[in-house]
Design an enzyme around this catalytic site. Sequence first.
Site, PDB file in Angstrom:
ATOM      1  N   LYS A   1       0.858  -1.188   0.000  1.00 34.14           N
ATOM      2  CA  LYS A   1       0.000   0.000   0.000  1.00 34.14           C
ATOM      3  C   LYS A   1       0.889   1.231   0.000  1.00 34.14           C
ATOM      4  CE  LYS A   1      -1.808   2.705   2.935  1.00 34.14           C
ATOM      5  NZ  LYS A   1      -1.662   3.926   2.121  1.00 34.14           N
TER       6      LYS A   1
ATOM      7  N   GLU B   1      10.514   1.182   9.947  1.00 30.90           N
ATOM      8  CA  GLU B   1      11.447   2.277   9.693  1.00 30.90           C
ATOM      9  C   GLU B   1      10.669   3.554   9.963  1.00 30.90           C
ATOM     10  OE1 GLU B   1      14.516   1.838   8.975  1.00 30.90           O
ATOM     11  OE2 GLU B   1      14.477  -0.277   8.432  1.00 30.90           O
TER      12      GLU B   1
ATOM     13  N   CYS C   1      13.941  11.008   6.194  1.00 22.99           N
ATOM     14  CA  CYS C   1      14.035  10.581   7.596  1.00 22.99           C
ATOM     15  C   CYS C   1      15.456  10.678   8.132  1.00 22.99           C
ATOM     16  CB  CYS C   1      13.497   9.177   7.743  1.00 22.99           C
ATOM     17  SG  CYS C   1      14.255   8.073   6.562  1.00 22.99           S
TER      18      CYS C   1
ATOM     19  N   GLU D   1      10.222  15.647  14.900  1.00 25.80           N
ATOM     20  CA  GLU D   1      10.509  15.584  13.475  1.00 25.80           C
ATOM     21  C   GLU D   1       9.619  16.583  12.721  1.00 25.80           C
ATOM     22  OE1 GLU D   1       9.359  11.974  11.319  1.00 25.80           O
ATOM     23  OE2 GLU D   1      11.337  12.026  10.398  1.00 25.80           O
TER      24      GLU D   1
HETATM   25  P1  NAD Z   1       2.635   8.206   7.616  1.00 30.60           P
HETATM   26  O1  NAD Z   1       2.959   7.408   8.827  1.00 30.60           O
HETATM   27  O2  NAD Z   1       1.623   9.271   7.725  1.00 30.60           O
HETATM   28  O3  NAD Z   1       2.139   7.265   6.438  1.00 30.60           O
HETATM   29  C1  NAD Z   1       2.925   6.178   5.987  1.00 30.60           C
HETATM   30  C2  NAD Z   1       2.004   5.144   5.381  1.00 30.60           C
HETATM   31  O4  NAD Z   1       1.171   4.588   6.402  1.00 30.60           O
HETATM   32  C3  NAD Z   1       1.061   5.688   4.323  1.00 30.60           C
HETATM   33  O5  NAD Z   1       0.961   4.723   3.291  1.00 30.60           O
HETATM   34  C4  NAD Z   1      -0.259   5.817   5.087  1.00 30.60           C
HETATM   35  O6  NAD Z   1      -1.399   5.778   4.280  1.00 30.60           O
HETATM   36  C5  NAD Z   1      -0.197   4.614   5.999  1.00 30.60           C
HETATM   37  N1  NAD Z   1      -1.022   4.675   7.204  1.00 30.60           N
HETATM   38  C6  NAD Z   1      -1.450   5.764   7.876  1.00 30.60           C
HETATM   39  N2  NAD Z   1      -2.148   5.379   8.981  1.00 30.60           N
HETATM   40  C7  NAD Z   1      -2.152   4.020   8.988  1.00 30.60           C
HETATM   41  C8  NAD Z   1      -2.705   3.047   9.870  1.00 30.60           C
HETATM   42  N3  NAD Z   1      -3.377   3.375  10.992  1.00 30.60           N
HETATM   43  N4  NAD Z   1      -2.514   1.742   9.575  1.00 30.60           N
HETATM   44  C9  NAD Z   1      -1.800   1.373   8.487  1.00 30.60           C
HETATM   45  N5  NAD Z   1      -1.274   2.252   7.607  1.00 30.60           N
HETATM   46  C10 NAD Z   1      -1.442   3.570   7.869  1.00 30.60           C
HETATM   47  O7  NAD Z   1       4.031   8.749   7.098  1.00 30.60           O
HETATM   48  P2  NAD Z   1       4.262   9.731   5.876  1.00 30.60           P
HETATM   49  O8  NAD Z   1       3.788  11.070   6.323  1.00 30.60           O
HETATM   50  O9  NAD Z   1       3.748   9.132   4.618  1.00 30.60           O
HETATM   51  O10 NAD Z   1       5.857   9.721   5.760  1.00 30.60           O
HETATM   52  C11 NAD Z   1       6.655  10.506   6.527  1.00 30.60           C
HETATM   53  C12 NAD Z   1       7.232   9.714   7.692  1.00 30.60           C
HETATM   54  O11 NAD Z   1       7.951   8.579   7.196  1.00 30.60           O
HETATM   55  C13 NAD Z   1       8.224  10.500   8.483  1.00 30.60           C
HETATM   56  O12 NAD Z   1       7.985  10.310   9.841  1.00 30.60           O
HETATM   57  C14 NAD Z   1       9.563   9.882   8.092  1.00 30.60           C
HETATM   58  O13 NAD Z   1      10.578  10.021   9.036  1.00 30.60           O
HETATM   59  C15 NAD Z   1       9.196   8.476   7.863  1.00 30.60           C
HETATM   60  N6  NAD Z   1      10.190   7.816   7.014  1.00 30.60           N
HETATM   61  C16 NAD Z   1      11.063   6.955   7.606  1.00 30.60           C
HETATM   62  C17 NAD Z   1      12.033   6.334   6.836  1.00 30.60           C
HETATM   63  C18 NAD Z   1      13.018   5.389   7.467  1.00 30.60           C
HETATM   64  O14 NAD Z   1      13.733   4.725   6.730  1.00 30.60           O
HETATM   65  N7  NAD Z   1      13.074   5.308   8.780  1.00 30.60           N
HETATM   66  C19 NAD Z   1      12.093   6.564   5.471  1.00 30.60           C
HETATM   67  C20 NAD Z   1      11.189   7.452   4.900  1.00 30.60           C
HETATM   68  C21 NAD Z   1      10.225   8.068   5.699  1.00 30.60           C
END
Ligand code: NAD
Length: 474
Positions: free
Chosen positions: A162, A236, A270, A361
């Site tokens: 997804k 992650e 990130c 963050e």
């Molecule tokens: P997010 O957590 O809002 O969303 C990530 C994904 O999770 C999306 O596909 C979203 O639709 C889905 N999602 C949201 N709520 C959910 C739930 N309750 N159950 C299952 N899936 C759900 O994150 P974002 O805003 O898309 O991305 C930014 C974040 O990602 C930042 O915190 C960043 O640090 C992190 N990130 C981490 C890494 C790493 O390698 N550690 C890499 C890239 C991004």
Amino acid sequence: MKTMKKLAVLNPATEETITELADAGPQDVDRAVARAKKAFDSRCWSGKTPAERAAIIHKWAGLIESNLASLAELESRNTGKPLKLARDGDIPFAVDNLRFFAAAARLPESAGTAEYSAGYTSFIQREPVGVTALVTPWNYPLMMAAWKLGPALAAGNTCVIKPSELTPLTTLELAKLAAEAGIPEGVLNVVTGAEETGRALTSHPDVRMISFTGDTETGRKIMGQAAPTVKRLTFELGGKAPFVVFADADLAAAVQGAVVASFVNCGQDCTAATRIYVEKNAFQKFSDDFVKEATKLRVGTDMGPLISAEQRDRVEGFLKRAKGVKIILGGKRPPAFKKGFFFEPTIVSGATQSSELVQSEVFGPVVCLLPFKDEAQALALANDVRYGLAGSVWTKDVQRALRMARGLRFGTVWVNDHLPLASEMPHGGFKESGFGKDLSKYALEEYTVAKHVMLETTGAARKPWHYTAFGDPG
Ligand code: NAD
């Protein structure tokens, strides 16, 4: 039953709708998981030899490479990032990641066959986990998909991925190319949608493993959703990377490094440098040079927009709430842009270590500059956050570099650089940045379970007390 709900996918640089896609509901998710389960149970994928799976993944990587131009254009349009970043960075790296996993799938097991108990031979079989749910964020959509699909498929799992509701387009293209490469029907499924779709997927009883990249807060929710059926998790999550500059460092290199590390992908990374700690006697010079270099960044060319209006509001919110700080560069929407979620590269000084801006963050082009007096203080300040994904140290003193690398509680530590990764090396966090690894052989391990197979080799009848820790007492 087909869902009628739709998801508008925007270009964040123009605010125009690129397309509308299905917003998958629980029944759509059920269907995708059922397809993945059927494919897993049929062993149409895990039953292939590693060499056969590797050949298909290699072919897939080749197809991605030959479609690089159109994929990069689509990624750039959907995320707003400069075309160059997608074309010369994210996508070639994703191709390399897939090639690494294809090759790694063929490495023989190391742990071994031996007589650990008298009269028995034991061996370990590593098996795929089953149906995996792969949930990705919006900052590097194609690359994040490759980081998860690569090891999941190399290990013989089936997948339901997804992508973020904001950036699903290149993941859909990846899936088409996977089918063209020969990945069998049902092995790789994509569902498009937002939180509700993600929730249905990550709580589905037939999903055995969740690999998630995203916000720490979402990770917490997913842990709850996974708990009733005790799924394997790899997470992650967020980061708040320190960038520690000692006065003996090559300051010009550190300044250049800081500009890239703070503002690449509009700070939506990130591992982005978010807290730049500079030794007191070099602080003013570093600060002046950093501002001078960051001023040269061209918004709209070198730096794209934030991903959404909501994300831009969120970034602005951090700056509005910050007390007693000095914004020494940027801090606002660039006036020249009437459309698009652009924000200026922003440098802040005077924030306190315990403030929200230093601890949380932001995920935007905002970086804090902070002074330190000695190595012990630098290490303490760098480690003083709940995250632990990545950090860097800048110095010419090798011993100090090694001491700092040992002391920093982060999954990746760079010395005299900040950001680069390698397919062969693990990427993953400490503390609230998550657990489990992307990339490297460690990622492949995440997507397998170890099975102990124990063969009785004597054919002799056993007495009941035989089944103790060390075998037959005689
Ligand atoms: P997010 O957590 O809002 O969303 C990530 C994904 O999770 C999306 O596909 C979203 O639709 C889905 N999602 C949201 N709520 C959910 C739930 N309750 N159950 C299952 N899936 C759900 O994150 P974002 O805003 O898309 O991305 C930014 C974040 O990602 C930042 O915190 C960043 O640090 C992190 N990130 C981490 C890494 C790493 O390698 N550690 C890499 C890239 C991004």
